[in-house]
Design a protein around this motif. Structure first.
Motif, PDB file in Angstrom:
ATOM      1  N   SER A 295       0.432  -1.207  -0.339  1.00 20.57           N
ATOM      2  CA  SER A 295       0.011  -0.039   0.029  1.00 20.57           C
ATOM      3  C   SER A 295       0.954   1.330  -0.216  1.00 20.57           C
ATOM      4  CB  SER A 295      -0.979   0.232   1.501  1.00 20.57           C
ATOM      5  OG  SER A 295      -0.090   0.046   2.410  1.00 20.57           O
ATOM      6  N   GLU A 296       2.048   1.163   0.646  1.00 21.16           N
ATOM      7  CA  GLU A 296       2.835   2.293   0.806  1.00 21.16           C
ATOM      8  C   GLU A 296       3.633   2.976  -0.706  1.00 21.16           C
ATOM      9  OE1 GLU A 296       5.390   1.906   4.320  1.00 21.16           O
ATOM     10  OE2 GLU A 296       3.460   2.332   5.586  1.00 21.16           O
ATOM     11  N   LEU A 297       3.659   2.353  -1.299  1.00 20.67           N
ATOM     12  CA  LEU A 297       4.369   1.484  -2.493  1.00 20.67           C
ATOM     13  C   LEU A 297       3.507   2.110  -3.197  1.00 20.67           C
ATOM     14  CD1 LEU A 297       7.026   0.772  -4.216  1.00 20.67           C
ATOM     15  CD2 LEU A 297       5.554  -1.186  -4.442  1.00 20.67           C
ATOM     16  N   VAL A 298       2.235   1.658  -3.562  1.00 21.18           N
ATOM     17  CA  VAL A 298       1.706   2.656  -4.632  1.00 21.18           C
ATOM     18  C   VAL A 298       1.097   3.848  -4.239  1.00 21.18           C
ATOM     19  CG1 VAL A 298      -1.034   1.675  -5.775  1.00 21.18           C
ATOM     20  CG2 VAL A 298       0.580  -0.079  -5.257  1.00 21.18           C
ATOM     21  N   LYS A 299       1.219   4.204  -3.097  1.00 18.54           N
ATOM     22  CA  LYS A 299       0.503   5.416  -3.400  1.00 18.54           C
ATOM     23  C   LYS A 299       1.414   6.479  -3.859  1.00 18.54           C
ATOM     24  CE  LYS A 299      -2.054   4.518   1.174  1.00 18.54           C
ATOM     25  NZ  LYS A 299      -2.506   5.528   2.941  1.00 18.54           N
ATOM     26  N   PRO A 300       2.734   6.994  -3.163  1.00 20.52           N
ATOM     27  CA  PRO A 300       3.700   7.053  -4.007  1.00 20.52           C
ATOM     28  C   PRO A 300       3.296   7.804  -5.776  1.00 20.52           C
ATOM     29  CG  PRO A 300       4.901   6.117  -2.595  1.00 20.52           C
ATOM     30  CD  PRO A 300       4.110   5.773  -2.783  1.00 20.52           C
ATOM     31  N   LEU A 301       2.989   6.482  -6.505  1.00 15.01           N
ATOM     32  CA  LEU A 301       2.663   6.376  -7.659  1.00 15.01           C
ATOM     33  C   LEU A 301       1.673   6.769  -7.521  1.00 15.01           C
ATOM     34  CD1 LEU A 301       4.393   2.862  -8.081  1.00 15.01           C
ATOM     35  CD2 LEU A 301       5.687   5.354  -8.740  1.00 15.01           C
ATOM     36  N   SER A 302       0.822   7.490  -7.023  1.00 18.07           N
ATOM     37  CA  SER A 302      -0.855   8.033  -7.903  1.00 18.07           C
ATOM     38  C   SER A 302      -0.943   8.993  -8.780  1.00 18.07           C
ATOM     39  CB  SER A 302      -1.474   8.464  -6.344  1.00 18.07           C
ATOM     40  OG  SER A 302      -1.150   9.401  -5.423  1.00 18.07           O
ATOM     41  N   HIS A 303      -0.039   9.526  -9.058  1.00 17.56           N
ATOM     42  CA  HIS A 303       0.125  10.669 -10.135  1.00 17.56           C
ATOM     43  C   HIS A 303      -0.052   9.452 -10.838  1.00 17.56           C
ATOM     44  CE1 HIS A 303       3.711  10.735  -8.898  1.00 17.56           C
ATOM     45  NE2 HIS A 303       4.977  11.038 -10.241  1.00 17.56           N
ATOM     46  N   MET A 304       0.734   8.518 -10.990  1.00 19.28           N
ATOM     47  CA  MET A 304       0.376   7.590 -12.769  1.00 19.28           C
ATOM     48  C   MET A 304      -0.055   6.258 -11.756  1.00 19.28           C
ATOM     49  SD  MET A 304       4.591   7.951 -13.261  1.00 19.28           S
ATOM     50  CE  MET A 304       5.278   7.795 -11.859  1.00 19.28           C
ATOM     51  N   PRO A 305      -1.698   6.442 -12.210  1.00 23.39           N
ATOM     52  CA  PRO A 305      -2.541   5.578 -11.867  1.00 23.39           C
ATOM     53  C   PRO A 305      -2.129   4.031 -12.640  1.00 23.39           C
ATOM     54  CG  PRO A 305      -3.460   7.025 -13.076  1.00 23.39           C
ATOM     55  CD  PRO A 305      -2.188   7.686 -13.181  1.00 23.39           C
ATOM     56  N   ARG A 306      -1.806   4.135 -14.095  1.00 21.18           N
ATOM     57  CA  ARG A 306      -1.666   3.116 -14.817  1.00 21.18           C
ATOM     58  C   ARG A 306      -0.139   2.481 -13.795  1.00 21.18           C
ATOM     59  NH1 ARG A 306      -2.944   4.400 -20.885  1.00 21.18           N
ATOM     60  NH2 ARG A 306      -5.160   5.506 -20.362  1.00 21.18           N
ATOM     61  N   VAL A 307       0.935   2.932 -13.766  1.00 16.10           N
ATOM     62  CA  VAL A 307       1.927   2.234 -13.388  1.00 16.10           C
ATOM     63  C   VAL A 307       1.839   2.092 -12.142  1.00 16.10           C
ATOM     64  CG1 VAL A 307       4.358   3.537 -12.771  1.00 16.10           C
ATOM     65  CG2 VAL A 307       3.128   4.002 -14.084  1.00 16.10           C
ATOM     66  N   ALA A 308       0.753   2.998 -10.872  1.00 16.89           N
ATOM     67  CA  ALA A 308       0.446   1.755  -9.878  1.00 16.89           C
ATOM     68  C   ALA A 308      -0.303   0.643  -9.720  1.00 16.89           C
ATOM     69  CB  ALA A 308      -0.554   3.542  -8.815  1.00 16.89           C
ATOM     70  N   TYR A 309      -0.764   0.678 -10.789  1.00 14.67           N
ATOM     71  CA  TYR A 309      -2.047  -0.506 -10.522  1.00 14.67           C
ATOM     72  C   TYR A 309      -1.199  -2.095 -11.077  1.00 14.67           C
ATOM     73  CZ  TYR A 309      -5.127  -4.358 -12.965  1.00 14.67           C
ATOM     74  OH  TYR A 309      -5.871  -4.960 -12.789  1.00 14.67           O
ATOM     75  N   ILE A 310       0.020  -1.416 -12.520  1.00 14.22           N
ATOM     76  CA  ILE A 310       1.095  -2.698 -12.855  1.00 14.22           C
ATOM     77  C   ILE A 310       1.641  -3.246 -11.684  1.00 14.22           C
ATOM     78  CG2 ILE A 310       2.486  -2.997 -13.983  1.00 14.22           C
ATOM     79  CD1 ILE A 310       1.295  -1.326 -16.173  1.00 14.22           C
TER      80      ILE A 310
END
Length: 219
Positions: free
Chosen positions: A100-115
């Protein structure tokens, strides 16, 4: 510490270890990474995982280089310690990162965060799905480990195919929630509880790889 900082730190240590390729540097990185892991976790889990991964690699280095190499044991030792350093840095960073903490900083790149989130969670999801498939076969009194010619075929039919089908179905089922959450929409994403990220860490994430490259080139 921000999970991106852990990742960049581990990547920078890899640059130094692989770039300098010195036994002393590899040993120093391995010891430092293990000390950080022990202080953070207050146990020896990272050390145990590193040893478990390094033993077969070290044995393979001995088998390959001692009988046929010129430097005999020294080459095997250097390569083994280098592998230990790389694994120590990676496992220490991995032990400090939550999905969860790894995905949150990538929230401005939603597709990258999802992948990234899907890739990290694939292994535990697959393990849980495999356990449920095996339990379903157990309830049906179905054995897939019979020692006959149909054993492998039964494993494919009753374990492999259901496992793949359930994983694909789960991936397709996530399409609607992703569409509702606006994955395809443009614009800035925000989170209710963002991961802490200071200006010092942001500067360090840029400086560490640059410094690592400079050290490798300079030395």
């Amino acid at each position: 510490m921000n999970p991106l900082t852990w990742i960049v730190t581990a990547a920078s240590s890899w640059i130094v270890v692989l770039g300098l390729n010195e036994l002393a540097v590899s040993a120093a990185v391995a010891v430092l990474a293990q000390l950080i892991a022990m202080v953070r976790l207050r146990n020896f889990s990272v050390l145990a995982a590193t040893i478990a991964l390094s033993i077969p690699v070290g044995l393979s280095m001995v088998v390959i280089h001692v009988p046929f190499g010129r430097n005999d044991w020294s080459t095997a030792l250097e390569l083994s310690v280098r592998f230990i350093a790389l694994m120590s840095a990676f496992l220490t960073a991995a032990s400090a990162i939550a999905v969860s903490e790894l995905v949150k900083p990538l929230s401005h790149m939603p597709r990258v965060a999802y992948i990234v989130g899907s890739a990290v969670q694939l292994l535990p999801q697959g393990r849980d799905t495999l356990a449920s498939v095996r339990y379903a076969n157990h309830l049906r009194a179905l054995s897939t480990h019979e020692h006959n010619t149909r054993g492998p075929l039964k494993t494919v039919e009753f374990v492999v195919l259901p496992l793949i089908t359930r994983l694909l179905s789960a991936g397709a089922a996530r399409a609607i929630p992703l569409e509702v959450s606006g994955l395809e929409r443009t614009g800035r994403r925000t989170v209710l509880n963002p991961v802490k990220d200071t200006g010092v860490e942001k500067a360090l994430r840029w400086l560490m790889p640059i410094v690592a490259l400079v050290v490798v080139v300079w030395l």
